[in-house]
Design a protein around this motif. Structure first.
Motif, PDB file in Angstrom:
ATOM      1  N   ILE A 147       0.404  -1.260  -0.142  1.00  0.00           N
ATOM      2  CA  ILE A 147      -0.159   0.048   0.299  1.00  0.00           C
ATOM      3  C   ILE A 147       0.904   1.452  -0.324  1.00  0.00           C
ATOM      4  O   ILE A 147       0.617   2.410  -0.984  1.00  0.00           O
ATOM      5  CB  ILE A 147      -0.874  -0.389   1.723  1.00  0.00           C
ATOM      6  CG1 ILE A 147      -2.185  -1.282   0.912  1.00  0.00           C
ATOM      7  CG2 ILE A 147      -2.355   1.467   1.082  1.00  0.00           C
ATOM      8  CD1 ILE A 147      -2.802  -1.425   1.860  1.00  0.00           C
ATOM      9  N   LYS A 148       2.246   0.886   1.056  1.00  0.00           N
ATOM     10  CA  LYS A 148       2.845   2.220   0.935  1.00  0.00           C
ATOM     11  C   LYS A 148       3.076   2.564  -0.599  1.00  0.00           C
ATOM     12  O   LYS A 148       3.608   3.514  -0.683  1.00  0.00           O
ATOM     13  CB  LYS A 148       4.401   2.246   2.023  1.00  0.00           C
ATOM     14  CG  LYS A 148       3.828   2.615   2.842  1.00  0.00           C
ATOM     15  CD  LYS A 148       4.859   2.650   4.626  1.00  0.00           C
ATOM     16  CE  LYS A 148       4.055   2.438   5.519  1.00  0.00           C
ATOM     17  NZ  LYS A 148       5.401   2.004   6.755  1.00  0.00           N
ATOM     18  N   SER A 149       4.268   1.467  -1.144  1.00  0.00           N
ATOM     19  CA  SER A 149       4.802   2.118  -2.717  1.00  0.00           C
ATOM     20  C   SER A 149       3.261   2.402  -3.195  1.00  0.00           C
ATOM     21  O   SER A 149       3.993   2.925  -4.633  1.00  0.00           O
ATOM     22  CB  SER A 149       5.121   0.634  -3.186  1.00  0.00           C
ATOM     23  OG  SER A 149       4.332  -0.442  -3.460  1.00  0.00           O
ATOM     24  N   ILE A 150       2.440   1.930  -3.048  1.00  0.00           N
ATOM     25  CA  ILE A 150       1.329   2.676  -4.343  1.00  0.00           C
ATOM     26  C   ILE A 150       0.831   3.647  -3.803  1.00  0.00           C
ATOM     27  O   ILE A 150       0.748   4.539  -4.835  1.00  0.00           O
ATOM     28  CB  ILE A 150      -0.233   1.802  -4.317  1.00  0.00           C
ATOM     29  CG1 ILE A 150       0.776   0.049  -5.218  1.00  0.00           C
ATOM     30  CG2 ILE A 150      -1.535   2.152  -4.584  1.00  0.00           C
ATOM     31  CD1 ILE A 150      -0.441  -0.590  -4.259  1.00  0.00           C
ATOM     32  N   SER A 151       0.063   4.199  -2.767  1.00  0.00           N
ATOM     33  CA  SER A 151       0.312   6.117  -2.164  1.00  0.00           C
ATOM     34  C   SER A 151       1.258   6.445  -3.008  1.00  0.00           C
ATOM     35  O   SER A 151       1.145   7.916  -2.658  1.00  0.00           O
ATOM     36  CB  SER A 151      -0.615   5.944  -0.851  1.00  0.00           C
ATOM     37  OG  SER A 151       0.627   5.654  -0.568  1.00  0.00           O
ATOM     38  N   SER A 152       2.097   6.490  -2.465  1.00  0.00           N
ATOM     39  CA  SER A 152       3.497   6.922  -2.576  1.00  0.00           C
ATOM     40  C   SER A 152       3.102   7.225  -3.930  1.00  0.00           C
ATOM     41  O   SER A 152       3.746   8.635  -4.398  1.00  0.00           O
ATOM     42  CB  SER A 152       4.226   6.723  -2.296  1.00  0.00           C
ATOM     43  OG  SER A 152       4.913   5.823  -2.730  1.00  0.00           O
ATOM     44  N   GLN A 153       3.061   6.380  -5.681  1.00  0.00           N
ATOM     45  CA  GLN A 153       2.522   6.532  -6.141  1.00  0.00           C
ATOM     46  C   GLN A 153       1.324   8.097  -7.007  1.00  0.00           C
ATOM     47  O   GLN A 153       1.773   8.730  -7.544  1.00  0.00           O
ATOM     48  CB  GLN A 153       2.789   5.337  -7.117  1.00  0.00           C
ATOM     49  CG  GLN A 153       4.202   5.031  -7.298  1.00  0.00           C
ATOM     50  CD  GLN A 153       5.093   4.431  -7.937  1.00  0.00           C
ATOM     51  OE1 GLN A 153       4.754   4.626  -9.386  1.00  0.00           O
ATOM     52  NE2 GLN A 153       5.487   3.052  -7.786  1.00  0.00           N
ATOM     53  N   ILE A 154       0.585   7.144  -6.338  1.00  0.00           N
ATOM     54  CA  ILE A 154      -0.226   7.938  -6.482  1.00  0.00           C
ATOM     55  C   ILE A 154      -2.070   8.855  -5.692  1.00  0.00           C
ATOM     56  O   ILE A 154      -2.829   9.159  -6.435  1.00  0.00           O
ATOM     57  CB  ILE A 154      -1.357   6.314  -7.090  1.00  0.00           C
ATOM     58  CG1 ILE A 154      -2.491   6.138  -6.606  1.00  0.00           C
ATOM     59  CG2 ILE A 154      -0.742   6.141  -8.492  1.00  0.00           C
ATOM     60  CD1 ILE A 154      -3.061   4.813  -6.173  1.00  0.00           C
ATOM     61  N   GLY A 155      -1.109   8.960  -4.753  1.00  0.00           N
ATOM     62  CA  GLY A 155      -1.872   9.147  -3.774  1.00  0.00           C
ATOM     63  C   GLY A 155      -2.525   8.481  -2.444  1.00  0.00           C
ATOM     64  O   GLY A 155      -2.448   7.506  -3.226  1.00  0.00           O
ATOM     65  N   GLY A 156      -3.391   9.104  -1.547  1.00  0.00           N
ATOM     66  CA  GLY A 156      -4.624   8.622  -0.888  1.00  0.00           C
ATOM     67  C   GLY A 156      -4.211   9.306   0.325  1.00  0.00           C
ATOM     68  O   GLY A 156      -2.540   8.847   0.950  1.00  0.00           O
ATOM     69  N   ARG A 157      -4.885  10.009   1.097  1.00  0.00           N
ATOM     70  CA  ARG A 157      -4.137  10.355   2.433  1.00  0.00           C
ATOM     71  C   ARG A 157      -4.211   9.645   3.404  1.00  0.00           C
ATOM     72  O   ARG A 157      -3.956   9.295   4.889  1.00  0.00           O
ATOM     73  CB  ARG A 157      -5.171  11.480   2.825  1.00  0.00           C
ATOM     74  CG  ARG A 157      -4.819  12.391   3.997  1.00  0.00           C
ATOM     75  CD  ARG A 157      -5.706  13.918   4.020  1.00  0.00           C
ATOM     76  NE  ARG A 157      -5.683  14.004   4.663  1.00  0.00           N
ATOM     77  CZ  ARG A 157      -4.540  15.052   5.340  1.00  0.00           C
ATOM     78  NH1 ARG A 157      -3.226  14.749   5.034  1.00  0.00           N
ATOM     79  NH2 ARG A 157      -4.433  15.643   6.754  1.00  0.00           N
ATOM     80  N   TYR A 158      -5.773   8.459   3.794  1.00  0.00           N
ATOM     81  CA  TYR A 158      -6.135   7.551   3.969  1.00  0.00           C
ATOM     82  C   TYR A 158      -5.651   6.067   4.069  1.00  0.00           C
ATOM     83  O   TYR A 158      -6.082   6.034   2.678  1.00  0.00           O
ATOM     84  CB  TYR A 158      -6.943   7.504   5.268  1.00  0.00           C
ATOM     85  CG  TYR A 158      -7.065   9.269   5.802  1.00  0.00           C
ATOM     86  CD1 TYR A 158      -7.013   8.239   7.659  1.00  0.00           C
ATOM     87  CD2 TYR A 158      -6.600   9.947   6.153  1.00  0.00           C
ATOM     88  CE1 TYR A 158      -6.673   9.560   8.271  1.00  0.00           C
ATOM     89  CE2 TYR A 158      -6.936  10.615   6.983  1.00  0.00           C
ATOM     90  CZ  TYR A 158      -7.304  10.849   8.026  1.00  0.00           C
ATOM     91  OH  TYR A 158      -6.242  11.323   9.614  1.00  0.00           O
ATOM     92  N   LEU A 159      -5.726   5.130   4.638  1.00  0.00           N
ATOM     93  CA  LEU A 159      -6.621   3.705   4.840  1.00  0.00           C
ATOM     94  C   LEU A 159      -7.115   3.698   4.843  1.00  0.00           C
ATOM     95  O   LEU A 159      -6.802   3.930   6.072  1.00  0.00           O
ATOM     96  CB  LEU A 159      -4.290   2.726   4.452  1.00  0.00           C
ATOM     97  CG  LEU A 159      -4.483   1.647   5.076  1.00  0.00           C
ATOM     98  CD1 LEU A 159      -4.369   0.787   3.788  1.00  0.00           C
ATOM     99  CD2 LEU A 159      -3.697   0.173   5.601  1.00  0.00           C
TER     100      LEU A 159
END
Ligand SMILES: CC(C)(COP(=O)(O)OP(=O)(O)OC[C@H]1O[C@@H](n2cnc3c(N)ncnc32)[C@H](O)[C@@H]1OP(=O)(O)O)[C@@H](O)C(=O)NCCC(=O)NCCS
Length: 204
Positions: A147-159
């Motif tokens: 999840i971290k590697s994906i969100s660092s590319q596409i954003g996403g403030r919360y899991l």
């Protein structure tokens, strides 16, 4: 990356199965032997019957946590980029500080529904039948890496995730930095399936 497990995308195994009949049989039997010991039927049904369709339709991507030898599925998780939607009537019931954390740009606006960019951890489960028994902690940690590697590319403030309101799951998720989304009066936000929502700020 974990030294004890290999994380493989469900779609990669499916592609391989299309090219190799023998592997297709092996993969079928791996899926068939997945068991949650009857604890959570949804999690078992998802991997056996829905993961492929969700994958093909880009509704969620499933990651299989395999043993080192790629012989068995030790656990899995499914994720999708999906905003947290909070209806206007609920948004106003959250404290100002929670609203600010969720949406620093729109926390003052209590007159409309809110969409917070987020990643949904849709499914997560151990395979209780596996010889190589992964712990829930290890499984969740592996999902965080993905999840971290994906969100660092596409954003996403919360899991976030939606779960039954049980003591076991509350302990499990709060021990890993999640908290209930709850109102200023202390009651919990409930989803339309009457589940609770656990949220975790992405870079916490
Ligand atoms: C949630 C999970 C990953 C946690 O793994 P873990 O921390 O290693 O914990 P364990 O699997 O050893 O379970 C510990 C206890 O919690 C119970 N438990 C697990 N999931 C539960 C659930 N969804 N609801 C209620 N109790 C649950 C187990 O029955 C077990 O009870 P016991 O100690 O009396 O035998 C794992 O239990 C699992 O795969 N559960 C089934 C799928 C699931 O519920 N996923 C979460 C969806 S939100």
């Amino acid at each position: 990356m974990s030294n004890s497990y290999n994380v493989v995308q469900f779609s990669d195994f499916k592609d391989l199965a299309k090219e190799d009949e023998r592997f297709a049989e092996v993969f079928e039997s791996m899926l068939a032997s997945f068991s949650n010991n009857g604890i959570n039927k949804d999690v078992e049904t998802f991997i056996k019957k829905k993961a492929e369709q969700f994958d093909n339709m880009n509704m969620a991507k499933t990651y299989l946590v395999m043993d080192k030898g790629l012989n068995e599925i030790c656990g899995y998780y499914s994720i999708v980029s999906k905003s947290i939607t909070i209806k206007q009537r609920d948004w106003g019931k959250l404290s100002k500080s929670v609203r600010k954390k969720l949406n620093p740009f729109g926390y003052k606006d209590t007159s409309s529904d809110q969409n917070i960019p987020a990643i949904l951890l849709g499914q997560l489960g151990r395979n209780f039948n596996a010889d190589n028994k992964i712990s829930g902690n290890e499984l969740l940690s592996l999902s965080f890496e993905t999840i971290k590697s994906i969100s660092s590319q596409i954003g996403g403030r919360y899991l976030y995730l939606e779960a039954d309101d049980t003591q076991k799951l509350t302990n499990f998720y709060t021990n890993h930095g999640f908290s209930y989304l709850s109102f200023v009066d202390g009651s919990c936000y409930k989803t339309k399936n009457n589940q609770v929502m656990f949220i975790k700020k992405m870079n916490d």
